[in-house]
Design a protein around this motif. Structure first.
Motif, short mmCIF file in Angstrom:
data_model
loop_
_atom_site.label_atom_id
_atom_site.label_comp_id
_atom_site.label_asym_id
_atom_site.label_seq_id
_atom_site.Cartn_x
_atom_site.Cartn_y
_atom_site.Cartn_z
N LYS A 177 0.81 -1.22 0.00
CA LYS A 177 0.00 0.00 0.00
C LYS A 177 0.84 1.27 0.00
CE LYS A 177 -3.92 -2.27 2.19
NZ LYS A 177 -4.63 -2.36 0.91
N THR A 178 2.14 1.15 -0.08
CA THR A 178 3.00 2.33 -0.07
C THR A 178 3.41 2.72 -1.48
OG1 THR A 178 5.02 1.00 0.17
CG2 THR A 178 3.91 1.72 2.19
N ILE A 179 3.69 4.01 -1.66
CA ILE A 179 4.24 4.51 -2.91
C ILE A 179 5.23 5.60 -2.55
CG2 ILE A 179 2.32 6.17 -3.19
CD1 ILE A 179 2.67 5.83 -6.23
N SER A 180 6.41 5.57 -3.13
CA SER A 180 7.43 6.55 -2.78
C SER A 180 7.03 7.95 -3.22
CB SER A 180 8.77 6.16 -3.43
OG SER A 180 8.72 6.37 -4.83
N PHE A 181 7.64 8.94 -2.61
CA PHE A 181 7.36 10.34 -2.92
C PHE A 181 7.53 10.61 -4.41
CE2 PHE A 181 8.68 14.73 -3.50
CZ PHE A 181 7.75 15.43 -2.76
N TYR A 182 8.65 10.15 -4.97
CA TYR A 182 8.95 10.44 -6.38
C TYR A 182 8.06 9.63 -7.33
CZ TYR A 182 12.95 12.95 -4.56
OH TYR A 182 13.73 13.85 -3.87
N ASN A 183 7.73 8.40 -6.94
CA ASN A 183 6.81 7.62 -7.78
C ASN A 183 5.40 8.21 -7.75
OD1 ASN A 183 8.67 5.77 -8.69
ND2 ASN A 183 8.27 4.28 -7.07
N CYS A 184 5.04 8.78 -6.62
CA CYS A 184 3.74 9.44 -6.52
C CYS A 184 3.71 10.67 -7.44
CB CYS A 184 3.49 9.86 -5.06
SG CYS A 184 1.82 10.47 -4.74
N ALA A 185 4.79 11.43 -7.42
CA ALA A 185 4.88 12.60 -8.30
C ALA A 185 4.86 12.19 -9.77
CB ALA A 185 6.16 13.39 -7.99
N LEU A 186 5.58 11.10 -10.08
CA LEU A 186 5.61 10.60 -11.45
C LEU A 186 4.23 10.12 -11.89
CD1 LEU A 186 7.23 9.81 -13.99
CD2 LEU A 186 7.71 7.61 -12.88
N GLN A 187 3.53 9.43 -10.99
CA GLN A 187 2.20 8.95 -11.33
C GLN A 187 1.24 10.11 -11.58
OE1 GLN A 187 -0.43 7.10 -8.30
NE2 GLN A 187 -0.60 5.34 -9.69
N MET A 188 1.30 11.14 -10.75
CA MET A 188 0.43 12.30 -10.95
C MET A 188 0.76 12.99 -12.27
SD MET A 188 -0.17 15.74 -8.63
CE MET A 188 -0.91 14.86 -7.27
N TYR A 189 2.06 13.12 -12.58
CA TYR A 189 2.45 13.77 -13.84
C TYR A 189 1.91 12.99 -15.04
CZ TYR A 189 5.11 15.66 -17.68
OH TYR A 189 5.45 16.24 -18.89
N CYS A 190 2.13 11.68 -15.03
CA CYS A 190 1.67 10.85 -16.14
C CYS A 190 0.15 10.88 -16.27
CB CYS A 190 2.15 9.41 -15.96
SG CYS A 190 3.92 9.18 -16.12
N PHE A 191 -0.54 10.86 -15.12
CA PHE A 191 -2.00 10.87 -15.14
C PHE A 191 -2.53 12.15 -15.77
CE2 PHE A 191 -6.06 11.93 -13.08
CZ PHE A 191 -6.82 10.83 -13.49
N PHE A 192 -2.02 13.30 -15.31
CA PHE A 192 -2.48 14.58 -15.86
C PHE A 192 -2.04 14.76 -17.31
CE2 PHE A 192 -3.37 16.00 -11.50
CZ PHE A 192 -4.60 16.61 -11.72
N LEU A 193 -0.87 14.24 -17.65
CA LEU A 193 -0.41 14.30 -19.04
C LEU A 193 -1.39 13.58 -19.95
CD1 LEU A 193 1.70 14.73 -21.33
CD2 LEU A 193 2.82 12.62 -20.53
N LEU A 194 -1.80 12.39 -19.55
CA LEU A 194 -2.69 11.57 -20.38
C LEU A 194 -4.11 12.10 -20.38
CD1 LEU A 194 -1.18 8.18 -19.23
CD2 LEU A 194 -0.97 9.17 -21.51
N VAL A 195 -4.58 12.61 -19.23
CA VAL A 195 -5.92 13.20 -19.17
C VAL A 195 -6.00 14.42 -20.07
CG1 VAL A 195 -7.55 14.44 -17.71
CG2 VAL A 195 -6.54 12.33 -16.89
N GLY A 196 -5.00 15.29 -19.97
CA GLY A 196 -4.98 16.49 -20.80
C GLY A 196 -4.89 16.17 -22.28
N THR A 197 -4.07 15.19 -22.62
CA THR A 197 -3.95 14.79 -24.03
C THR A 197 -5.26 14.21 -24.55
OG1 THR A 197 -1.61 14.26 -23.64
CG2 THR A 197 -2.57 13.46 -25.67
N GLU A 198 -5.95 13.42 -23.72
CA GLU A 198 -7.24 12.84 -24.13
C GLU A 198 -8.28 13.94 -24.37
OE1 GLU A 198 -9.00 9.60 -22.18
OE2 GLU A 198 -7.29 8.26 -22.50
N CYS A 199 -8.30 14.94 -23.49
CA CYS A 199 -9.24 16.06 -23.67
C CYS A 199 -9.01 16.73 -25.02
CB CYS A 199 -9.07 17.09 -22.55
SG CYS A 199 -9.71 16.57 -20.95
N CYS A 200 -7.75 17.02 -25.31
CA CYS A 200 -7.41 17.68 -26.58
C CYS A 200 -7.70 16.77 -27.77
CB CYS A 200 -5.95 18.10 -26.58
SG CYS A 200 -5.53 19.36 -25.36
N MET A 201 -7.44 15.46 -27.61
CA MET A 201 -7.68 14.52 -28.69
C MET A 201 -9.17 14.37 -28.99
SD MET A 201 -5.06 13.31 -30.23
CE MET A 201 -5.89 11.93 -30.99
#
Length: 311
Positions: free
Chosen positions: A89-113
């Motif tokens: 159930k743990t996620i490292s600080f940097y992996n959490c940041a990476l996951q948020m970045y990837c998530f918003f990157l893909l959500v934003g790209t989908e909106c534009c697409m």
């Protein structure tokens, strides 16, 4: 600025669906099957476009890229959810940041697409004689590349602002992935600036894309009503796309703009399932089951793959 005692966070704890302790194995199997079906379904559309010439049009180029986005999108959250259900159930600080970045990157790209796909349908139906000129390869590539660029900048702003904040001793994220609102709740300082900047940048992309999509479909419907009967297949051409838009934007708006009830801590996770897992799962079926060209291309591509393996 009212700053409470804070500490250096090394890792966070994702709550996931820990309330359902007796259902962890069942949920793991269910989500694993969803992940496999999602990847296979969207991959089949990509292969159908790549291995056949039936789908060699801008509309299917966008659909293929959208399917690729869906695979990346579900991969950004679901594997960690599976790991969470398995006990980690743990996620490292940097992996959490990476996951948020990837998530918003893909959500934003989908909106534009989705907006780009609506623009493509607008030109195909409202300007059929000029369609091949307007939607040439260069324009299609520019629309796809622009979608990624806009989303990348927006995601960087969200992630940088969020993870530059000081966090308190409480490191439990009430979610199954590092979503923006859930992580912000752990901050030990005033988050007004972060929320405002993120609301303006993210809202501009979401609202702008949605408005372009709505305008495109309004013009499409008006053109169809003027030139065709209501039963014309032009309506059917856009139905699949409209269903995907409704699922994507509908669940997202309910999540971020819905009422804050006493069930909010459960609602946040359950509604998130709709646009992070269920939507990518349904999309290939929505597009393929209602589209004879896609079904034919998938059959051709599968036949080609089987014949290659035989020899």
């Amino acid at each position: 600025m009212n700053v409470r005692n804070y500490t250096i966070i090394i890792e966070f704890i994702l709550v996931g669906f820990s309330e359902f302790k007796d259902l962890q194995l069942l949920l793991f199997i269910m989500f694993l099957l969803m992940y496999i079906i999602t990847v296979l379904g969207n991959t089949s559309i990509i292969l159908a476009y790549t291995l056949t010439t039936i789908l060699n049009t801008p509309m299917y180029l966008f659909l293929t890229h959208f399917s690729f986005l869906e695979i990346c999108y579900v991969t950004s959250t679901l594997p960690k959810l599976l790991s969470n259900l398995a006990g980690d159930k743990t996620i490292s600080f940097y992996n959490c940041a990476l996951q948020m970045y990837c998530f918003f990157l893909l959500v934003g790209t989908e909106c534009c697409m989705l907006a780009a796909m609506a623009y493509d349908r607008y030109n195909a139906i409202c300007h059929p004689l000029l369609y091949s000129t307007i939607m040439n390869n260069t324009v299609c590539i520019q629309l796809i590349g622009g979608s990624w660029l806009i989303a990348a900048v927006n995601s960087l702003i969200h992630t940088a602002l969020t993870f530059s904040l000081p966090f308190c001793n409480d490191r439990t994220i009430n979610h199954f992935f590092c979503d923006f609102p859930s992580v912000l709740k752990l901050a030990c300082t005033d988050i007004w600036i972060t929320e405002t900047v993120s609301f303006i940048t993210g809202g501009s992309i979401i609202v702008g894309s949605l408005m372009l999509t709505i305008i495109s479909y309004t013009l499409i419907i008006l053109t169809i009503l003027k030139t065709y009967s209501r039963s014309n297949k032009a309506f059917s051409t856009c139905t699949s796309h409209f269903m995907v838009i409704t699922i994507f934007y509908g669940s997202g708006m309910f999540m971020y703009l819905g009422p804050n009830t006493k069930y909010a801590k459960y609602q946040e996770r359950l509604v998130s399932l709709m646009y992070t897992i269920i939507a990518p799962l349904l999309n290939p079926f929505i597009y393929s089951l209602r589209n004879n060209e896609v079904k034919l291309a998938i059959r051709h591509s599968l036949s080609l793959i089987i014949s290659v393996h035989k020899y």
